[in-house]
Every structure is written in structure tokens, then in C-alpha cells.
Scaffold this motif. Structure first.
Motif, mmCIF file in Angstrom:
data_model
loop_
_atom_site.group_PDB
_atom_site.id
_atom_site.type_symbol
_atom_site.label_atom_id
_atom_site.label_comp_id
_atom_site.label_asym_id
_atom_site.label_seq_id
_atom_site.Cartn_x
_atom_site.Cartn_y
_atom_site.Cartn_z
ATOM 1 N N ARG A 106 16.756 6.254 18.240
ATOM 2 C CA ARG A 106 16.839 6.812 19.758
ATOM 3 C C ARG A 106 17.470 4.706 20.806
ATOM 4 N NH1 ARG A 106 13.376 9.074 24.005
ATOM 5 N NH2 ARG A 106 15.415 9.665 24.574
ATOM 6 N N LEU A 107 17.867 4.544 19.435
ATOM 7 C CA LEU A 107 17.904 2.478 19.327
ATOM 8 C C LEU A 107 19.073 2.478 21.043
ATOM 9 C CD1 LEU A 107 18.491 0.722 15.979
ATOM 10 C CD2 LEU A 107 16.385 1.074 17.623
ATOM 11 N N ARG A 108 20.486 3.110 20.737
ATOM 12 C CA ARG A 108 21.101 3.025 21.868
ATOM 13 C C ARG A 108 20.194 3.154 23.857
ATOM 14 N NH1 ARG A 108 25.270 8.067 21.937
ATOM 15 N NH2 ARG A 108 25.727 6.869 19.826
ATOM 16 N N LEU B 53 28.981 -7.044 14.738
ATOM 17 C CA LEU B 53 30.442 -6.453 15.836
ATOM 18 C C LEU B 53 31.254 -7.281 15.636
ATOM 19 C CD1 LEU B 53 28.715 -5.837 18.964
ATOM 20 C CD2 LEU B 53 28.894 -4.294 17.818
ATOM 21 N N GLN B 54 31.300 -7.889 15.077
ATOM 22 C CA GLN B 54 32.632 -8.260 14.981
ATOM 23 C C GLN B 54 33.562 -7.764 13.496
ATOM 24 O OE1 GLN B 54 33.093 -12.649 13.788
ATOM 25 N NE2 GLN B 54 35.232 -12.831 13.373
ATOM 26 N N GLU B 55 31.687 -8.063 12.518
ATOM 27 C CA GLU B 55 32.760 -7.339 10.993
ATOM 28 C C GLU B 55 33.306 -5.665 11.382
ATOM 29 O OE1 GLU B 55 33.412 -8.384 8.231
ATOM 30 O OE2 GLU B 55 32.735 -10.303 9.172
ATOM 31 N N ILE B 56 32.076 -4.807 11.446
ATOM 32 C CA ILE B 56 32.472 -3.488 11.792
ATOM 33 C C ILE B 56 33.396 -3.099 12.999
ATOM 34 C CG2 ILE B 56 30.680 -1.226 12.783
ATOM 35 C CD1 ILE B 56 28.869 -2.511 10.938
ATOM 36 N N GLY C 248 22.235 -2.124 18.182
ATOM 37 C CA GLY C 248 20.355 -1.819 17.843
ATOM 38 C C GLY C 248 20.326 -2.256 17.167
ATOM 39 N N TYR C 249 20.952 -1.237 15.337
ATOM 40 C CA TYR C 249 21.330 -1.555 14.214
ATOM 41 C C TYR C 249 20.635 -2.978 13.494
ATOM 42 C CZ TYR C 249 20.999 3.473 14.480
ATOM 43 O OH TYR C 249 20.074 5.159 13.774
ATOM 44 N N ALA C 250 21.753 -3.244 14.257
ATOM 45 C CA ALA C 250 21.813 -4.577 13.425
ATOM 46 C C ALA C 250 20.174 -5.404 14.746
ATOM 47 C CB ALA C 250 23.390 -5.589 14.377
ATOM 48 N N ALA C 251 20.181 -5.423 15.110
ATOM 49 C CA ALA C 251 19.000 -5.780 16.205
ATOM 50 C C ALA C 251 17.439 -5.976 15.284
ATOM 51 C CB ALA C 251 18.262 -5.573 17.404
ATOM 52 N N MET C 252 18.000 -4.569 14.563
ATOM 53 C CA MET C 252 15.917 -4.147 13.773
ATOM 54 C C MET C 252 16.642 -4.883 12.587
ATOM 55 S SD MET C 252 14.498 -1.387 15.964
ATOM 56 C CE MET C 252 13.211 -1.608 14.373
ATOM 57 N N ASN D 222 31.849 2.592 23.762
ATOM 58 C CA ASN D 222 30.410 1.739 23.839
ATOM 59 C C ASN D 222 29.154 2.195 23.220
ATOM 60 O OD1 ASN D 222 31.425 0.396 25.775
ATOM 61 N ND2 ASN D 222 30.667 0.558 27.421
ATOM 62 N N ASP D 223 28.904 3.921 23.092
ATOM 63 C CA ASP D 223 27.505 4.390 22.987
ATOM 64 C C ASP D 223 27.856 4.086 20.871
ATOM 65 O OD1 ASP D 223 27.275 4.807 24.695
ATOM 66 O OD2 ASP D 223 27.558 7.307 23.851
ATOM 67 N N VAL D 224 29.201 3.988 20.729
ATOM 68 C CA VAL D 224 28.995 3.045 19.082
ATOM 69 C C VAL D 224 28.710 2.198 19.125
ATOM 70 C CG1 VAL D 224 30.798 2.296 17.001
ATOM 71 C CG2 VAL D 224 30.347 5.101 18.667
ATOM 72 N N ILE D 225 29.447 0.716 19.959
ATOM 73 C CA ILE D 225 28.761 -0.175 20.046
ATOM 74 C C ILE D 225 27.275 -0.617 20.162
ATOM 75 C CG2 ILE D 225 29.097 -2.753 21.550
ATOM 76 C CD1 ILE D 225 31.846 -1.401 21.931
ATOM 77 N N ALA D 226 27.083 0.194 20.578
ATOM 78 C CA ALA D 226 25.039 0.720 21.131
ATOM 79 C C ALA D 226 24.347 0.220 19.857
ATOM 80 C CB ALA D 226 24.737 0.976 21.911
ATOM 81 N N ASP D 227 24.942 1.568 19.178
ATOM 82 C CA ASP D 227 24.305 1.840 17.605
ATOM 83 C C ASP D 227 24.149 0.513 16.783
ATOM 84 O OD1 ASP D 227 23.463 4.363 18.832
ATOM 85 O OD2 ASP D 227 25.006 5.414 17.763
ATOM 86 N N ILE D 228 25.913 0.291 16.747
ATOM 87 C CA ILE D 228 26.259 -1.320 15.843
ATOM 88 C C ILE D 228 24.981 -1.657 16.341
ATOM 89 C CG2 ILE D 228 27.322 -2.662 14.462
ATOM 90 C CD1 ILE D 228 29.399 -0.585 14.909
#
Length: 117
Positions: A50-52, A93-96, A21-25, A13-19
Motif C-alpha cells: 500500500r505504498l502509494r 522515474l526517469q529510467e522507468i 514508493g518502491y524507489a523510496a523503500m 499518477n497511480d503508477v508513478i506513485a507506485d514507482i
């Protein structure tokens, strides 16, 4: 030509949150991710590393639920930005992470508006 490797992929879940967050930015109109301050009715704009903290990932029986807490640029069309944001996060999230978009729900919480200047 890519080769299919048998097996399964497990993403925390932490990796999903990082992905997410960066996609949102990377989306137009998003100033940053936000964090609700405990005991206060204000939010804090999070630094890039600290985006997650602005993303809550949880599993439901229907799939994966991603809650994004964002600060948007003042004066943007909030509906358009949120639609674009949801689409960009789902696509990334689908791609990565190979997450099925049919089993993914992205909820966006606009916590504040801010001028970029």
C-alpha cells in the motif's frame, strides 16, 4: 541494440506513485512510507503493498510534483537520507517512466522516526 518506437508514453499518477514508493523503500535510512490518519495527529506505517498511499502525485504548470511521506530510521543523518531519497526517486522515474528530471520536483515529508529493532 534498442530500437526507437514512434509514439508517446502515458503513465498514470497511480503508477508513478507506485514507482516512487518502491524507489523510496530501497533507500538507506527509510523504514517505510506513512499515511496521515484522518482526525488524528498520528501517522501509520504502511505495509509494502500500500505504498502509494504515502505518495501524492500532482501536475503543475512547471511539471510533475511528487510528495513523499516517509518514516526514517532513528539516528540517521536526515539531510543525507532526504537528498539520497530525492535523487533515487527522480532517477527511477526517469529510467522507468521516462519523466524528464528537469520537470520533476520531489518533496519529502518526514512524518516520524522509528528504531528498526
Amino acid at each position: 541494440m534498442p530500437e526507437t518506437v514512434p509514439g508517446s508514453l502515458s503513465v498514470s499518477n497511480d503508477v508513478i506513485a507506485d514507482i516512487a514508493g518502491y524507489a523510496a523503500m530501497s533507500c538507506y535510512g527509510v523504514v517505510g512510507m506513512s499515511e496521515q490518519l484522518q482526525g488524528a495527529e498520528s501517522v501509520r506505517l504502511l505495509p509494502g503493498q500500500r505504498l502509494r498511499k504515502g505518495v501524492l502525485v500532482s501536475s503543475t504548470e512547471d511539471g510533475l510534483l511528487v510528495d513523499l511521506h516517509v518514516v526514517l530510521e532513528s539516528g540517521v543523518n536526515m539531510k543525507s537520507v532526504c537528498e539520497n531519497l530525492s535523487s533515487a526517486v527522480a532517477f527511477t522515474l526517469q529510467e522507468i517512466a521516462q519523466i524528464d528530471p528537469a520537470r520533476l520536483k520531489v518533496i519529502i515529508h518526514v512524518d516520524a522516526l522509528k528504531n528498526r529493532a
